[in-house]
Enzyme design. Structure first.
Site, short mmCIF file in Angstrom:
data_model
loop_
_atom_site.label_atom_id
_atom_site.label_comp_id
_atom_site.label_asym_id
_atom_site.label_seq_id
_atom_site.Cartn_x
_atom_site.Cartn_y
_atom_site.Cartn_z
N HIS A 142 51.14 35.97 32.79
CA HIS A 142 50.87 37.40 32.55
C HIS A 142 52.11 38.23 32.22
O HIS A 142 51.98 39.35 31.72
CB HIS A 142 50.19 38.06 33.76
CG HIS A 142 48.86 37.46 34.13
ND1 HIS A 142 47.82 37.36 33.23
CD2 HIS A 142 48.40 36.94 35.30
CE1 HIS A 142 46.78 36.81 33.85
NE2 HIS A 142 47.11 36.53 35.09
O1 VJV Z 1 42.99 43.08 39.80
C1 VJV Z 1 44.19 43.37 39.80
C2 VJV Z 1 44.68 44.82 39.67
C3 VJV Z 1 44.39 45.74 40.71
C4 VJV Z 1 45.41 46.75 41.12
C5 VJV Z 1 46.31 46.20 42.24
N1 VJV Z 1 45.50 45.80 43.40
C6 VJV Z 1 46.37 45.23 44.45
C7 VJV Z 1 44.49 44.78 43.02
C8 VJV Z 1 43.57 45.33 41.90
C9 VJV Z 1 43.76 45.90 39.42
N2 VJV Z 1 45.11 42.41 39.91
C10 VJV Z 1 44.78 41.02 40.09
C11 VJV Z 1 45.93 40.16 39.59
C12 VJV Z 1 45.59 38.72 39.53
C13 VJV Z 1 46.78 37.90 39.06
C14 VJV Z 1 46.44 36.45 38.82
C15 VJV Z 1 47.69 35.66 38.46
C16 VJV Z 1 47.42 34.30 37.84
O2 VJV Z 1 46.67 33.49 38.70
O3 VJV Z 1 46.66 34.39 36.65
C17 VJV Z 1 48.73 33.58 37.43
C18 VJV Z 1 49.67 33.34 38.53
C19 VJV Z 1 44.52 40.77 41.53
N3 VJV Z 1 43.48 40.07 42.00
C20 VJV Z 1 43.60 40.06 43.36
C21 VJV Z 1 44.72 40.79 43.67
N4 VJV Z 1 45.27 41.22 42.54
C22 VJV Z 1 45.25 41.04 45.02
C23 VJV Z 1 46.56 41.47 45.14
C24 VJV Z 1 47.08 41.73 46.40
C25 VJV Z 1 46.28 41.56 47.55
C26 VJV Z 1 44.95 41.13 47.38
C27 VJV Z 1 44.45 40.87 46.12
C28 VJV Z 1 48.40 42.17 46.57
C29 VJV Z 1 48.88 42.41 47.86
C30 VJV Z 1 48.04 42.22 48.94
N5 VJV Z 1 46.78 41.81 48.79
C31 VJV Z 1 48.54 42.47 50.33
ZN ZN Z 2 45.00 33.01 37.68
#
Ligand code: VJV
Ligand code: ZN
Ligand code: CA
Length: 379
Positions: A142
């Site tokens: 990403h």
């Molecule tokens: O969905 C999103 C973005 C948001 C804003 C930020 N918040 C934390 C979550 C919603 C819209 N981000 C995804 C990113 C997924 C990345 C995947 C990476 C890969 O596998 O493709 C390659 C290595 C997302 N999904 C879940 C989370 N973020 C998430 C982030 C956290 C969390 C729980 C869930 C960050 C910190 C903490 N908990 C404490």
């Molecule tokens: Zn992924």
């Protein structure tokens, strides 16, 4: 060469940055670099290190990161620490750091480690010193030129592909992480030397929200981006058959000089973020299929949010690269064995299946549309 390797089996080079498993995104963050340590210990437990060359790559230099990334962004990554981060809040928005991409201790070293490993792996392939190179700490698809995104800070995949392009005319990029490989697609959107294919869950509320069938590349790169948008719960049989029926004609038509395969393990069933139903065997079958084309192959990690499944999957796939059949019972002597209970198997039975929302009809439609796009590749 003193390796015990069956006649005919490919040469495999394995890149594991020392200490890469010791970085922490934060207490409750889903991304756990420790899964790389688990994977490495399982690989050692199965004695796979005796059958491939093992490498502790050096860190990527700033100059190397600048081959893709903006100067001010690399400079920010280099300077920022958890302590001074508060003074740099203006940069937080600009460089997209925060909850998904936190500023943690030694962040820049972490980036240099996983990018350095992908670069070293690419150089090894370029010089024809190996047939397959593996870096499970890479695959952070990403990251953008000037900002972090989705747990990714520097795009080791783009850097590795740029390195391969110095010596080779065409590179095929395949991405089986459940998320869209947006950073790699974007970097090569205008190029006809890199064909990107991503299989992913596609819906408005699933990160990153891109990867529609209609994204095909532009200018010279038109038809050189392929997207396979899927819904929750896809099973082994439909995924494998779709994967093979798309990748076979893609490889035959594009005729890549090498292949980069991002093996994100969040497409497995039981993942904490993902919602597909793939078994480790099916995920590995995709790797086996790509390997069967006998082209120089760079294997990278990516997502994967159940550490024990990630380690099992990537160990199994290391075995596939070596052409080995691994015992389903995990090795007797293996560090962290307690992570793999209660069954201690390489292929534990899948539990908690998610309803398959991919109809046969819709998958057939996707298959046909993609095959039509491939007809344009030869001009
Ligand atoms: O969905 C999103 C973005 C948001 C804003 C930020 N918040 C934390 C979550 C919603 C819209 N981000 C995804 C990113 C997924 C990345 C995947 C990476 C890969 O596998 O493709 C390659 C290595 C997302 N999904 C879940 C989370 N973020 C998430 C982030 C956290 C969390 C729980 C869930 C960050 C910190 C903490 N908990 C404490
Ligand atoms: Zn992924
Ligand atoms: Ca993907």
């Amino acid at each position: 060469e003193g390796l015990m390797r069956p006649h005919n089996a490919p040469r495999v080079a394995y890149y594991h940055p020392k200490d890469v498993g010791n970085y922490h995104y934060g207490e409750r963050h889903p991304m756990r670099p420790h899964r790389m340590e688990l994977t490495n210990q399982l690989v050692l437990g199965y004695n796979l290190h005796e059958k491939m060359t093992m490498h502790s790559p050096r860190k990527a230099t700033e100059t190397e990161l600048l081959e893709f990334h903006d100067n001010d962004y690399v400079d920010f990554l280099k300077r920022v620490t958890p302590k001074n981060a508060q003074n740099l809040t203006k940069d937080w928005t600009k460089f997209n750091v925060g909850d998904d991409c936190p500023i943690f201790h030694d962040l820049f070293s972490f980036c240099q480690q996983y990018a350095g490993a992908s670069l070293a792996a690419a150089r090894k392939l370029s010089s024809n010193s190996t047939d397959i190179a593996i870096n499970w700490s890479g695959g952070l698809h990403h990251a953008k030129k000037g900002e972090a995104s989705g747990f990714c800070y520097v795009n080791d995949i783009v850097l590795a592909i740029l390195e391969l392009l110095r010596h080779q005319p065409r590179v095929l990029y395949i991405d089986i992480d459940i998320h869209h490989g947006d950073g790699v697609q974007e970097a090569f959107y205008l190029s006809n030397r890199v064909l990107t294919v991503s299989f992913h869950k596609y819906s408005a509320d699933f990160f990153p929200g891109t990867g529609n069938l209609s994204e095909i590349g532009s200018d010279l790169g038109k038809y050189f981006s392929l997207n396979v948008p899927l819904q929750d719960g896809i099973d082994d049989e439909s995924y494998i058959s779709l994967f093979k029926s798309i990748m076979e004609p893609t490889i035959t038509t594009f005729q890549p000089s090498s292949i980069v395969l991002q093996c994100g393990a969040d497409s497995l069933g039981c993942d904490r973020l993902g919602t597909f139903n793939l078994s480790i065997a099916a995920h590995g079958e995709c790797v086996r299929f790509i390997k069967s084309f006998n082209l120089p192959l760079l294997i990278l990690g990516g997502g994967g949010y159940r550490q024990s499944s990630v380690a099992r999957c990537w160990t199994y796939e290391t075995g596939i690269c070596l052409g080995l059949k691994l015992n389903n019972s995990l090795p007797e002597n293996c560090n962290y064995k307690e992570f793999f209970g209660p069954d201690y198997l390489l292929h534990p039975p899948l539990t908690g299946k998610i309803q398959n929302l991919n109809s046969k009809k819709n998958l057939e439609k996707i298959r046909i549309i993609i095959k039509e796009k491939l007809r344009y590749l030869n001009g």
